[in-house]
Design a protein around this motif. Structure first.
Motif, mmCIF file in Angstrom:
data_model
loop_
_atom_site.group_PDB
_atom_site.id
_atom_site.type_symbol
_atom_site.label_atom_id
_atom_site.label_comp_id
_atom_site.label_asym_id
_atom_site.label_seq_id
_atom_site.Cartn_x
_atom_site.Cartn_y
_atom_site.Cartn_z
ATOM 1 N N CYS A 26 0.791 -1.232 0.000
ATOM 2 C CA CYS A 26 0.000 0.000 0.000
ATOM 3 C C CYS A 26 0.824 1.284 0.000
ATOM 4 O O CYS A 26 0.256 2.364 -0.068
ATOM 5 C CB CYS A 26 -0.961 0.049 1.192
ATOM 6 N N GLU A 29 0.606 3.319 -3.550
ATOM 7 C CA GLU A 29 -0.700 3.928 -3.769
ATOM 8 C C GLU A 29 -0.938 5.080 -2.800
ATOM 9 O O GLU A 29 -1.487 6.121 -3.169
ATOM 10 C CB GLU A 29 -1.813 2.893 -3.623
ATOM 11 N N TRP A 71 -3.264 5.066 3.289
ATOM 12 C CA TRP A 71 -2.481 3.911 3.741
ATOM 13 C C TRP A 71 -3.271 3.095 4.764
ATOM 14 O O TRP A 71 -3.311 1.868 4.684
ATOM 15 C CB TRP A 71 -1.159 4.382 4.339
ATOM 16 N N CYS A 74 -6.123 1.195 2.991
ATOM 17 C CA CYS A 74 -5.611 0.085 2.198
ATOM 18 C C CYS A 74 -5.156 -1.066 3.103
ATOM 19 O O CYS A 74 -5.433 -2.230 2.820
ATOM 20 C CB CYS A 74 -4.461 0.562 1.315
ATOM 21 N N ARG A 75 -4.450 -0.753 4.188
ATOM 22 C CA ARG A 75 -3.985 -1.795 5.103
ATOM 23 C C ARG A 75 -5.164 -2.503 5.773
ATOM 24 O O ARG A 75 -5.138 -3.717 5.969
ATOM 25 C CB ARG A 75 -3.061 -1.198 6.164
ATOM 26 N N ASN A 78 -6.615 -4.865 3.234
ATOM 27 C CA ASN A 78 -5.739 -6.025 3.073
ATOM 28 C C ASN A 78 -5.874 -6.994 4.244
ATOM 29 O O ASN A 78 -5.878 -8.215 4.054
ATOM 30 C CB ASN A 78 -4.280 -5.597 2.915
#
Length: 116
Positions: A26, A29, A71, A74-75, A78
């Motif tokens: 991530c 991005e 971030w 995205c984390r 995930n």
């Protein structure tokens, strides 16, 4: 000489010498989103106030918060994806292990439907 080239390729691109963008999930991005957010934030603030220094400060703050927010988002996604994958893998493992036995859950469901 070939070993040196392979080591350079494995290293990737580092930001400020600490964050390896290529190997950190991530990161790429998030930095790209932050760059876009900083341009938009700084430009909008400049258009609204015509103050150059404050616009730069606003752009920097926009970069920081946009990068951090992107971030974290995205984390989180995930992590949720990994949890779902683990659950699915466990279910597939159990299905393979119990298939055709008396403990097979799909067999119990079929038996219940027949009795109803």
């Amino acid at each position: 000489m070939a070993d040196e080239e392979q080591n350079e390729k494995k290293q990737g691109f580092k930001v400020m010498g600490i964050l390896d963008i290529q190997n950190t999930p991530c990161a790429r991005e998030a930095i790209l989103h932050g760059a876009g957010g900083s341009v938009v934030g700084g430009l909008l603030y400049f258009l609204a106030t015509s103050r150059v220094k404050r616009s730069f400060d606003m752009g920097f703050a926009s970069f920081f918060f946009t990068t951090l927010g992107s971030w974290c988002y995205c984390r989180y996604n995930n992590a949720m994806l990994r949890v779902q994958q683990r659950v699915i893998q466990e279910g597939i493992k159990n299905k393979v292990m119990y298939e055709g036995t008396s403990v097979d859950p799909s067999r119990k469901q079929k038996a219940d439907e027949k009795n109803s």
